[in-house]
Design a protein around this motif. Structure first.
Motif, PDB file in Angstrom:
ATOM      1  N   ALA A   1       0.829  -1.215   0.000  1.00  0.00           N
ATOM      2  CA  ALA A   1       0.000   0.000   0.000  1.00  0.00           C
ATOM      3  C   ALA A   1       0.861   1.261   0.000  1.00  0.00           C
ATOM      4  CB  ALA A   1      -0.924  -0.007   1.219  1.00  0.00           C
ATOM      5  N   PHE A   2       2.056   1.166   0.617  1.00  0.00           N
ATOM      6  CA  PHE A   2       2.961   2.304   0.717  1.00  0.00           C
ATOM      7  C   PHE A   2       4.357   1.882   0.253  1.00  0.00           C
ATOM      8  CE2 PHE A   2      -0.273   2.573   4.037  1.00  0.00           C
ATOM      9  CZ  PHE A   2      -0.875   3.771   3.711  1.00  0.00           C
ATOM     10  N   PRO A   3       4.555   1.749  -1.069  1.00  0.00           N
ATOM     11  CA  PRO A   3       5.853   1.286  -1.584  1.00  0.00           C
ATOM     12  C   PRO A   3       6.986   2.241  -1.213  1.00  0.00           C
ATOM     13  CG  PRO A   3       4.233   1.482  -3.365  1.00  0.00           C
ATOM     14  CD  PRO A   3       3.620   2.068  -2.128  1.00  0.00           C
ATOM     15  N   LYS A   4       8.182   1.685  -1.107  1.00  0.00           N
ATOM     16  CA  LYS A   4       9.357   2.521  -0.862  1.00  0.00           C
ATOM     17  C   LYS A   4       9.643   3.337  -2.123  1.00  0.00           C
ATOM     18  CE  LYS A   4      11.595  -0.104   2.718  1.00  0.00           C
ATOM     19  NZ  LYS A   4      12.874  -0.562   3.240  1.00  0.00           N
ATOM     20  N   ALA A   5      10.453   4.361  -1.987  1.00  0.00           N
ATOM     21  CA  ALA A   5      10.752   5.267  -3.108  1.00  0.00           C
ATOM     22  C   ALA A   5      11.365   4.535  -4.304  1.00  0.00           C
ATOM     23  CB  ALA A   5      11.686   6.376  -2.634  1.00  0.00           C
TER      24      ALA A   5
ATOM     25  N   SER B   1       6.351  -5.127  -0.476  1.00  0.00           N
ATOM     26  CA  SER B   1       6.280  -6.370   0.293  1.00  0.00           C
ATOM     27  C   SER B   1       5.420  -6.143   1.526  1.00  0.00           C
ATOM     28  CB  SER B   1       7.681  -6.833   0.710  1.00  0.00           C
ATOM     29  OG  SER B   1       8.204  -5.943   1.683  1.00  0.00           O
ATOM     30  N   LEU B   2       5.166  -7.235   2.238  1.00  0.00           N
ATOM     31  CA  LEU B   2       4.498  -7.184   3.537  1.00  0.00           C
ATOM     32  C   LEU B   2       5.456  -7.789   4.559  1.00  0.00           C
ATOM     33  CD1 LEU B   2       0.968  -8.537   2.551  1.00  0.00           C
ATOM     34  CD2 LEU B   2       1.537  -6.185   3.180  1.00  0.00           C
ATOM     35  N   HIS B   3       5.585  -7.165   5.704  1.00  0.00           N
ATOM     36  CA  HIS B   3       6.426  -7.692   6.787  1.00  0.00           C
ATOM     37  C   HIS B   3       5.568  -7.836   8.024  1.00  0.00           C
ATOM     38  CE1 HIS B   3      10.435  -5.857   5.114  1.00  0.00           C
ATOM     39  NE2 HIS B   3       9.664  -6.323   4.154  1.00  0.00           N
ATOM     40  N   THR B   4       5.765  -8.914   8.777  1.00  0.00           N
ATOM     41  CA  THR B   4       5.090  -9.083  10.064  1.00  0.00           C
ATOM     42  C   THR B   4       5.983  -9.888  10.985  1.00  0.00           C
ATOM     43  OG1 THR B   4       3.012  -9.675  11.141  1.00  0.00           O
ATOM     44  CG2 THR B   4       3.850 -11.223   9.503  1.00  0.00           C
TER      45      THR B   4
END
Length: 102
Positions: free
Chosen positions: A86-90, A95-98
């Motif tokens: 939803a909020f990609p890096k520049a 990805s998703l992290h948990t």
């Protein structure tokens, strides 16, 4: 296709987290990690946006399944998810992290 790979954080990386992050060894949460990679095949007649939406839905569903497994219990970090879809890096990284514990 779903691929699962594991890794153990290297000593140098742990040392850097302890040194620059001013953390104690016991507070480092990612000494061991699993990477789940989804390879979603594109359908013959599928627009870019439809493919992207379907791929993202598979990612979120996979995260939901992993976090719902009874054998994985979470501590104070329950519910903590870094959502780089939803909020990609520049640089475009997504990805998703948990954090989960077993």
């Amino acid at each position: 296709t779903l691929t699962v790979k594991g890794r153990i954080k290297g000593a140098y990386s742990v040392w850097n987290k302890m040194r620059y992050g001013e953390r104690e060894f016991g507070s480092i949460k990612d000494l061991m990690a699993l990477r789940v990679v989804l390879d979603v095949p594109r359908r013959a007649i599928e627009s870019d946006s439809a493919y992207r939406m379907r791929s993202e839905a598979y990612c979120y569903h996979t995260m939901k399944v992993i976090r719902s497994m009874e054998s994985l219990c979470c501590d104070d970090n329950t519910g903590k998810v870094k959502d780089f879809i939803a909020f990609p890096k520049a640089n475009g990284y997504q990805s998703l992290h948990t954090i989960v514990h077993w």
